[in-house]
Design a protein around this motif. Structure first.
Motif: not given
Length: 158
Positions: A112-140
């Protein structure tokens, strides 16, 4: 787990708890308009089948693998035995339930408070924390599942 794999459909009986070792599973709701929204995401910190701990047996939404990885599937019967026999398992599950609820409340506030760009960055950071390594495949489509037109997603997110 493979991207796009459906773990549970909304309202399905939960027959297994799924514990990701890496990767990301999203719990999604589909609106009458056809748009979808992510209600929660789960990685190696948690499990799919959250309703089991809360005393229910049906899925709270459609659970879909967003970032592939591996997971352990534990049958309800085996999980029930572990919950009854080992107090530490029950305590762990209840602590996760509490943390998951707190995370959901934070997500509501952020959405409710953050822009779409900020929410996408948050999602990507959470995804990074949940995988092994620094790269993962994601689609638009994974990031923007609500049938957005390509022109709505032109901003470079790299």
């Amino acid at each position: 787990m493979k991207p796009g794999q459906v773990i549970l459909e909304d309202g399905d009986p939960v027959t297994h708890a799924v514990f990701p070792h890496d990767g990301v599973i999203s719990v999604i709701s589909q609106m009458e308009s056809g748009h979808t929204v992510e209600k929660a995401s789960i990685g190696r910190e948690g499990f799919v089948g959250f309703s089991l701990v809360m005393g229910g047996g049906e899925a709270f939404g459609r659970s879909v693998v967003q970032v592939g990885g591996s997971a352990s599937w534990v049958s309800i019967d085996d999980l029930d035995v572990a919950l009854a026999r080992f107090i530490c398992v029950r305590q762990f599950m209840l602590r996760y339930a509490k943390a998951h609820i707190v995370q959901l409340m934070e997500t509501v506030a952020c959405n409710s408070l953050h822009s779409a760009e900020q929410r996408v960055v948050r999602w990507l950071l959470h995804a990074h924390d949940r995988i092994k390594g620094d790269a993962f495949y994601i689609t638009q489509e994974t990031l923007f599942p609500s049938r957005l037109a390509p022109r709505d997603c032109e901003r470079d997110l790299s």
